[in-house]
Scaffold this active site. Structure first.
Site, PDB file in Angstrom:
ATOM      1  CE  LYS A  13      -1.989  -0.651   4.012  1.00 50.17           C
ATOM      2  NZ  LYS A  13      -1.478  -1.938   4.476  1.00 50.17           N
ATOM      3  NE  ARG A  88      -3.822  -0.672   9.513  1.00 56.32           N
ATOM      4  CZ  ARG A  88      -2.804  -0.154   8.807  1.00 56.32           C
ATOM      5  NH1 ARG A  88      -2.863   1.064   8.364  1.00 56.32           N
ATOM      6  NH2 ARG A  88      -1.742  -0.893   8.565  1.00 56.32           N
ATOM      7  NE  ARG A 127       7.949  -2.710   6.483  1.00 54.37           N
ATOM      8  CZ  ARG A 127       6.675  -2.371   6.380  1.00 54.37           C
ATOM      9  NH1 ARG A 127       6.286  -1.618   5.376  1.00 54.37           N
ATOM     10  NH2 ARG A 127       5.780  -2.760   7.255  1.00 54.37           N
ATOM     11  NE  ARG A 133       6.996  -0.296  10.115  1.00 51.19           N
ATOM     12  CZ  ARG A 133       5.951  -0.260   9.303  1.00 51.19           C
ATOM     13  NH1 ARG A 133       6.058   0.331   8.133  1.00 51.19           N
ATOM     14  NH2 ARG A 133       4.813  -0.821   9.659  1.00 51.19           N
ATOM     15  NE  ARG A 145       2.138  -4.809  11.305  1.00 47.16           N
ATOM     16  CZ  ARG A 145       3.245  -4.625  10.604  1.00 47.16           C
ATOM     17  NH1 ARG A 145       4.370  -5.176  10.998  1.00 47.16           N
ATOM     18  NH2 ARG A 145       3.208  -3.889   9.520  1.00 47.16           N
TER      19      ARG A 145
END
Ligand code: B4P
Length: 189
Positions: A13, A88, A127, A133, A145
């Site tokens: 996204k 969301r 990532r 992160r 998640r």
């Protein structure tokens, strides 16, 4: 044009919303980016959001809706936008609709980037090594998640299906190829 980008975490996204916003000359608004910036700068919003983000949970609706209301009121969204990561939850989608109705505006298209779970887990672990992160680093947080996405975000698909503005786009392949697919789905060109 006012667009919403939907999809599981790691579906691309953010990557695609950034590219398409440049091409369509639309404002790119990522709630994830705004929250991470708030955490980094220690703002009141960042302080409230941090614990939810690190656990892979959603930040409470009222904080997020307040943030979007603030951005709408500032005028930066007046010339068209891509909302990346918002809404969301169904209450967020309803709040957005109410906000837009009040101003006689609307979302023209909600685009779902469709990517299977295995690919999402793979991308987020890559990532984690690059961006560090906190919410990517632990495989259990990533799985949480995904669970949160299925329980709280997927019902939004019905919401936009009922509004007849949902468009599903296949999210596997080279990043450039997906940008083209999205551009075509959005503009018809
Ligand atoms: P987000 O910032 O939205 O994080 P995300 O879902 O992981 O990002 P995205 O799916 O955009 O991934 P990206 O394109 O960057 O949210 C983070 C957190 O903030 C949430 O978990 C929540 O706690 C909070 N939050 C945000 N909005 C909220 C809201 N509205 N309500 C409540 N809480 C909220 O790409 C992922 C990776 O894949 C990248 O490394 C990229 O390089 C790679 N990639 C992309 N496309 C690829 C491709 N085609 N092939 C291979 N790799 C690809």
């Amino acid at each position: 044009m006012n667009l919403v980008f939907l999809g599981p975490p790691g579906s691309g996204k953010g990557t695609q919303a950034k590219r398409l916003s440049e091409r369509l000359k639309a404002f790119h608004l990522s709630t994830g980016d705004l929250l991470r910036e708030g955490v980094k700068n220690g703002t009141p919003l960042g302080k409230k959001a941090q614990k939810y983000m690190e656990a892979g949970e959603l930040v409470p609706d009222e904080l997020i809706v307040g943030l979007i209301e603030e951005k709408m009121a500032s005028g930066i969204l007046d010339k068209g936008y891509i909302l990346d990561g918002f809404p969301r939850t169904v209450p967020q989608a309803e709040a957005l609709k109410a906000m837009l109705d009040r101003n006689k505006k609307k979302i023209e298209m909600a685009v779902l980037l469709d990517v299977p779970d295995e690919e999402v887990i793979k991308r987020l672990s890559i990532r984690a090594g690059i961006e560090g992160r906190a919410d990517d680093a632990d495989v259990n947080t990533v799985k949480n998640r995904l669970d949160v996405y299925k329980k709280q975000t997927q019902p939004i698909l019905d919401f936009y299906e009922k509004e007849r503005i949902l468009k599903k786009v296949h999210g596997l392949g080279h990043i450039d190829e997906i940008t083209e697919r999205l551009y075509k789905a959005i503009t018809g060109k």
